[in-house]
Design an enzyme around this catalytic site. Structure first.
Site, PDB file in Angstrom:
ATOM      1  N   ASN A 174      16.613  51.931  18.407  1.00 38.51           N
ATOM      2  CA  ASN A 174      15.581  50.966  18.809  1.00 38.51           C
ATOM      3  C   ASN A 174      14.510  50.749  17.741  1.00 38.51           C
ATOM      4  O   ASN A 174      13.992  49.634  17.597  1.00 38.51           O
ATOM      5  CB  ASN A 174      14.911  51.454  20.111  1.00 38.51           C
ATOM      6  CG  ASN A 174      13.587  50.779  20.352  1.00 38.51           C
ATOM      7  OD1 ASN A 174      13.521  49.642  20.819  1.00 38.51           O
ATOM      8  ND2 ASN A 174      12.500  51.457  19.979  1.00 38.51           N
ATOM      9  N   TYR A 217      13.926  41.335   7.420  1.00 43.33           N
ATOM     10  CA  TYR A 217      14.241  41.590   8.832  1.00 43.33           C
ATOM     11  C   TYR A 217      15.547  40.880   9.226  1.00 43.33           C
ATOM     12  O   TYR A 217      16.417  41.482   9.863  1.00 43.33           O
ATOM     13  CB  TYR A 217      13.074  41.112   9.688  1.00 43.33           C
ATOM     14  CG  TYR A 217      13.162  41.448  11.157  1.00 43.33           C
ATOM     15  CD1 TYR A 217      12.934  42.737  11.612  1.00 43.33           C
ATOM     16  CD2 TYR A 217      13.440  40.459  12.102  1.00 43.33           C
ATOM     17  CE1 TYR A 217      12.990  43.039  12.970  1.00 43.33           C
ATOM     18  CE2 TYR A 217      13.492  40.752  13.457  1.00 43.33           C
ATOM     19  CZ  TYR A 217      13.264  42.039  13.891  1.00 43.33           C
ATOM     20  OH  TYR A 217      13.323  42.333  15.243  1.00 43.33           O
ATOM     21  N   LYS A 248      18.922  42.921  10.326  1.00 41.79           N
ATOM     22  CA  LYS A 248      19.517  42.773  11.664  1.00 41.79           C
ATOM     23  C   LYS A 248      20.917  42.160  11.573  1.00 41.79           C
ATOM     24  O   LYS A 248      21.799  42.517  12.364  1.00 41.79           O
ATOM     25  CB  LYS A 248      18.602  41.938  12.560  1.00 41.79           C
ATOM     26  CG  LYS A 248      17.260  42.594  12.880  1.00 41.79           C
ATOM     27  CD  LYS A 248      17.401  43.881  13.689  1.00 41.79           C
ATOM     28  CE  LYS A 248      16.046  44.380  14.206  1.00 41.79           C
ATOM     29  NZ  LYS A 248      16.135  45.654  14.947  1.00 41.79           N
ATOM     30  N   THR A 281       5.147  43.163  22.483  1.00 41.22           N
ATOM     31  CA  THR A 281       4.886  44.466  21.858  1.00 41.22           C
ATOM     32  C   THR A 281       4.032  44.266  20.603  1.00 41.22           C
ATOM     33  O   THR A 281       3.760  43.138  20.184  1.00 41.22           O
ATOM     34  CB  THR A 281       6.207  45.139  21.429  1.00 41.22           C
ATOM     35  OG1 THR A 281       6.790  44.328  20.399  1.00 41.22           O
ATOM     36  CG2 THR A 281       7.182  45.290  22.580  1.00 41.22           C
TER      37      THR A 281
HETATM   38  N1  LIG Z   1       9.250  42.536  20.152  1.00 38.55           N
HETATM   39  C1  LIG Z   1      10.162  41.561  20.042  1.00 38.55           C
HETATM   40  O1  LIG Z   1       9.912  40.399  20.386  1.00 38.55           O
HETATM   41  C2  LIG Z   1      11.526  41.882  19.522  1.00 38.55           C
HETATM   42  C3  LIG Z   1      12.459  40.840  19.459  1.00 38.55           C
HETATM   43  C4  LIG Z   1      13.730  41.107  18.986  1.00 38.55           C
HETATM   44  C5  LIG Z   1      14.057  42.387  18.610  1.00 38.55           C
HETATM   45  N2  LIG Z   1      13.141  43.389  18.678  1.00 38.55           N
HETATM   46  C6  LIG Z   1      13.551  44.743  18.277  1.00 38.55           C
HETATM   47  O2  LIG Z   1      13.237  45.651  19.310  1.00 38.55           O
HETATM   48  C7  LIG Z   1      13.042  46.953  18.757  1.00 38.55           C
HETATM   49  C8  LIG Z   1      11.746  47.527  19.277  1.00 38.55           C
HETATM   50  O3  LIG Z   1      10.680  46.750  18.772  1.00 38.55           O
HETATM   51  P1  LIG Z   1       9.255  46.658  19.475  1.00 38.55           P
HETATM   52  O4  LIG Z   1       9.015  45.231  19.720  1.00 38.55           O
HETATM   53  O5  LIG Z   1       9.159  47.635  20.570  1.00 38.55           O
HETATM   54  O6  LIG Z   1       8.346  47.071  18.220  1.00 38.55           O
HETATM   55  P2  LIG Z   1       7.066  47.989  18.101  1.00 38.55           P
HETATM   56  O7  LIG Z   1       6.218  47.906  19.303  1.00 38.55           O
HETATM   57  O8  LIG Z   1       6.490  47.647  16.785  1.00 38.55           O
HETATM   58  O9  LIG Z   1       7.681  49.470  18.056  1.00 38.55           O
HETATM   59  C9  LIG Z   1       8.508  49.848  16.994  1.00 38.55           C
HETATM   60  C10 LIG Z   1       8.859  51.316  17.156  1.00 38.55           C
HETATM   61  O10 LIG Z   1       9.641  51.687  15.999  1.00 38.55           O
HETATM   62  C11 LIG Z   1       9.043  52.836  15.431  1.00 38.55           C
HETATM   63  N3  LIG Z   1       9.221  52.950  13.993  1.00 38.55           N
HETATM   64  C12 LIG Z   1       8.970  52.020  13.064  1.00 38.55           C
HETATM   65  N4  LIG Z   1       9.183  52.524  11.838  1.00 38.55           N
HETATM   66  C13 LIG Z   1       9.587  53.819  12.023  1.00 38.55           C
HETATM   67  C14 LIG Z   1       9.951  54.859  11.139  1.00 38.55           C
HETATM   68  N5  LIG Z   1       9.934  54.706   9.813  1.00 38.55           N
HETATM   69  N6  LIG Z   1      10.308  56.054  11.674  1.00 38.55           N
HETATM   70  C15 LIG Z   1      10.289  56.247  13.008  1.00 38.55           C
HETATM   71  N7  LIG Z   1       9.967  55.297  13.892  1.00 38.55           N
HETATM   72  C16 LIG Z   1       9.608  54.090  13.402  1.00 38.55           C
HETATM   73  C17 LIG Z   1       7.561  52.690  15.740  1.00 38.55           C
HETATM   74  O11 LIG Z   1       6.935  53.944  15.566  1.00 38.55           O
HETATM   75  P3  LIG Z   1       5.467  54.136  14.935  1.00 38.55           P
HETATM   76  O12 LIG Z   1       4.544  54.129  16.111  1.00 38.55           O
HETATM   77  O13 LIG Z   1       5.544  55.455  14.239  1.00 38.55           O
HETATM   78  O14 LIG Z   1       5.238  52.996  13.988  1.00 38.55           O
HETATM   79  C18 LIG Z   1       7.619  52.215  17.177  1.00 38.55           C
HETATM   80  O15 LIG Z   1       7.832  53.277  18.069  1.00 38.55           O
HETATM   81  C19 LIG Z   1      13.074  46.773  17.244  1.00 38.55           C
HETATM   82  O16 LIG Z   1      14.349  47.120  16.748  1.00 38.55           O
HETATM   83  C20 LIG Z   1      12.838  45.284  17.067  1.00 38.55           C
HETATM   84  O17 LIG Z   1      13.367  44.811  15.862  1.00 38.55           O
HETATM   85  C21 LIG Z   1      11.873  43.165  19.124  1.00 38.55           C
END
Ligand SMILES: NC(=O)c1ccc[n+]([C@@H]2O[C@H](COP(=O)([O-])OP(=O)(O)OC[C@H]3O[C@@H](n4cnc5c(N)ncnc54)[C@H](OP(=O)(O)O)[C@@H]3O)[C@@H](O)[C@H]2O)c1
Length: 243
Positions: A80, A147, A151, A184
């Protein structure tokens, strides 16, 4: 017991997934995150920076020790964790951020998939891999070259693992799943970009203003329901909005 290994559980979708997984006493959770080792509801959190392959290998060694000798009905890996930065046209993107993006979004999930396949070979009857992908891996977005490329790579790696799985003694279900737009911190990063770095920024700001973003908990609920129903499989690439 079921084993769930989830990355990036400090916030956003990963946190919501971890909390929901922990609600079922039949589940053991191993969370990989950039936060200190600690017991967490449902299991344990192991600290690791996923951008560091050496640290990731050490974390995988620790997972292996934790599950050694155990037998699970099901083992599920959820890749994730993700980062969207750098958001800028390629020539303006910071090289270190670009390398970090690919390390977290593509290299780490591939390394984890490989280790997961090896370490759970005889530990679980049923094995599933869910890679959280993005629509951005399937169409170009101005300013998101790292990105989008990461992906897209994750989608293709998932397809390859799904193909390889067909010749396994015990098949593994693999899905690279685009989750839709979620409310998020990552969306906050996207909305704060300058228009010259991210041409679609106004559209994303409008989506937030219109309430079009889904809550992480709703998305986590859908993912875990589809997983429990065995619907996250096939040739590897799926979109939550179509399921
Ligand atoms: N939000 C959207 O609209 C959306 C849409 C499509 C896909 N996604 C995908 O959904 C997934 C979750 O995203 P989200 O929206 O929940 O993002 P988010 O709120 O920014 O959370 C990202 C998570 O990844 C962790 N992370 C980032 N870099 C890291 C590293 N080097 N080592 C360990 N952990 C790390 C962060 O931890 P830290 O707190 O340590 O930074 C956080 O827990 C991602 O793969 C994203 O690409 C999101």
């Amino acid at each position: 017991m079921n084993l769930y290994i989830v990355t990036g559980t400090t916030r956003g979708l990963g946190e919501a997934l971890a909390l929901r997984i922990a609600r079922d006493a039949d589940n053991e959770l191993i969370a990989l995150a950039r936060a200190p080792d600690a017991p967490v509801p449902g299991g344990a959190r192991l600290e690791v920076d996923l951008a560091d392959p050496v640290a990731l290998a050490a974390a995988c060694d620790r997972i292996e020790q934790r599950i050694r000798g155990k037998r699970y009905a099901k083992a599920v890996l959820v890749n994730n964790a993700g980062v969207v930065a750098p958001v800028a046209p390629l020539e303006a993107a910071d090289p270190a951020e670009l390398a970090r993006n690919l390390a977290v979004n593509l290299v780490a999930p591939m390394l984890l998939m490989g280790r997961f396949l090896r370490m759970t070979e005889s530990a679980a009857m049923l094995r599933r891999i869910i890679n959280i992908s993005s629509g951005a891996g399937r169409r170009p977005i101005f300013g998101w070259s790292a990105y989008c490329a990461a992906k897209a790579g994750l989608d293709m790696a998932s397809r390859v693992v799904a193909l390889e799985s067909q010749s396994r003694r015990r098949p593994v279900e693999v899905a690279s799943l685009a989750p839709g737009v979620i409310d998020t911190a990552m969306q906050g990063v996207v909305r704060s970009a300058a228009p010259e770095d991210f041409a679609d920024v106004e559209r994303f700001r409008k989506m937030k203003a219109d309430g079009a973003l889904r809550s992480p908990d709703d998305v986590a609920a859908d993912i875990l329901r589809l997983e429990a129903e065995g619907r996250l499989k096939g040739e590897g690439v799926l979109d939550l909005r179509e399921l």
